[in-house]
Design a protein around this motif. Structure first.
Motif, PDB file in Angstrom:
ATOM      1  N   ARG A  74      11.418  12.317  -3.735  1.00 38.37           N
ATOM      2  CA  ARG A  74      12.365  11.481  -2.985  1.00 38.37           C
ATOM      3  C   ARG A  74      13.803  11.930  -3.195  1.00 38.37           C
ATOM      4  N   ARG A 106       1.876  15.283  -2.894  1.00 37.60           N
ATOM      5  CA  ARG A 106       2.070  14.655  -1.582  1.00 37.60           C
ATOM      6  C   ARG A 106       1.259  13.363  -1.472  1.00 37.60           C
ATOM      7  N   ARG A 152       2.718   9.648  -0.762  1.00 39.60           N
ATOM      8  CA  ARG A 152       2.210   8.830   0.346  1.00 39.60           C
ATOM      9  C   ARG A 152       1.770   7.456  -0.165  1.00 39.60           C
ATOM     10  N   GLN A 153       1.027   7.430  -1.292  1.00 39.34           N
ATOM     11  CA  GLN A 153       0.559   6.149  -1.828  1.00 39.34           C
ATOM     12  C   GLN A 153       1.730   5.301  -2.305  1.00 39.34           C
ATOM     13  N   ASP A 184       4.730   5.362  -1.087  1.00 38.21           N
ATOM     14  CA  ASP A 184       5.381   4.869   0.129  1.00 38.21           C
ATOM     15  C   ASP A 184       4.622   3.674   0.710  1.00 38.21           C
ATOM     16  N   LEU A 185       3.297   3.724   0.678  1.00 35.85           N
ATOM     17  CA  LEU A 185       2.487   2.591   1.148  1.00 35.85           C
ATOM     18  C   LEU A 185       2.716   1.366   0.267  1.00 35.85           C
ATOM     19  N   ASP A 240       5.275   0.684  -1.583  1.00 37.34           N
ATOM     20  CA  ASP A 240       6.658   0.199  -1.481  1.00 37.34           C
ATOM     21  C   ASP A 240       7.001  -0.339  -0.095  1.00 37.34           C
ATOM     22  N   ARG A 264       7.225   1.464   2.665  1.00 36.30           N
ATOM     23  CA  ARG A 264       7.952   2.456   3.460  1.00 36.30           C
ATOM     24  C   ARG A 264       7.127   2.970   4.627  1.00 36.30           C
ATOM     25  N   ARG A 265       5.796   2.830   4.520  1.00 30.94           N
ATOM     26  CA  ARG A 265       4.917   3.215   5.617  1.00 30.94           C
ATOM     27  C   ARG A 265       3.796   2.193   5.720  1.00 30.94           C
ATOM     28  N   GLN A 266       3.187   2.151   6.896  1.00 29.44           N
ATOM     29  CA  GLN A 266       2.185   1.127   7.174  1.00 29.44           C
ATOM     30  C   GLN A 266       0.853   1.715   7.650  1.00 29.44           C
ATOM     31  N   ASP A 267       0.647   3.004   7.468  1.00 28.57           N
ATOM     32  CA  ASP A 267      -0.529   3.661   8.035  1.00 28.57           C
ATOM     33  C   ASP A 267      -1.681   3.842   7.044  1.00 28.57           C
ATOM     34  N   THR A 279      -2.510  -0.273   0.668  1.00 26.16           N
ATOM     35  CA  THR A 279      -1.755  -0.233  -0.581  1.00 26.16           C
ATOM     36  C   THR A 279      -2.748  -0.132  -1.733  1.00 26.16           C
TER      37      THR A 279
END
Length: 120
Positions: free
Chosen positions: A42, A62, A66-67, A69-70, A72, A74-77, A80
């Motif tokens: 980050r 990576r 990604r995990q 970000d989920l 926190d 930051r992403r919804q795809d 969690t």
């Protein structure tokens, strides 16, 4: 840019960052190490740079980012960590309940088979 201090294979926290021999790498890397890798990505470092310096694969780094970000928001795809844990718990519970149901089905069938065979 933040740098990790490495002294004899240990991070700032004092925990070894490398896995023990014969143990899966992903399981042995500490949560603190993974968190620090995420923070470095980050802050602008690439997973490839970090992989060369600290040994986990760039793809692992990576995946950790990604995990994180989920988790926190930051992403919804994806799911969690809490959702993954709950899903695993529910699947284990479902497996147990199915096994119990099958046992009860067999016991009930055996009981009624005996009841119908008895002379009256």
């Amino acid at each position: 840019m933040e740098e990790l201090a490495r002294f004899g294979g240990h991070l700032i926290s004092g925990e070894p960052w490398f896995p023990e021999e014969g143990v899966c790498c992903a399981e042995q890397l500490s949560a603190e190490f993974r968190r620090q890798m995420v923070e470095l990505v980050r802050a602008g470092r690439t997973p490839e740079e970090l992989a060369k310096e600290f040994q986990p694969s760039a793809q692992s780094i990576r995946t950790w980012v990604r995990q994180a970000d989920l988790d926190d928001g930051r992403r919804q795809d994806g799911l969690t960590s809490a959702e993954k844990d709950e899903l695993a718990r529910l699947r284990r519970e479902n497996k147990i309940l199915r096994a119990e149901k099958e046992i009860l089905r067999k016991c009930t069938a055996a009981f009624f088979a005996r009841e119908t065979d008895l002379p009256r």
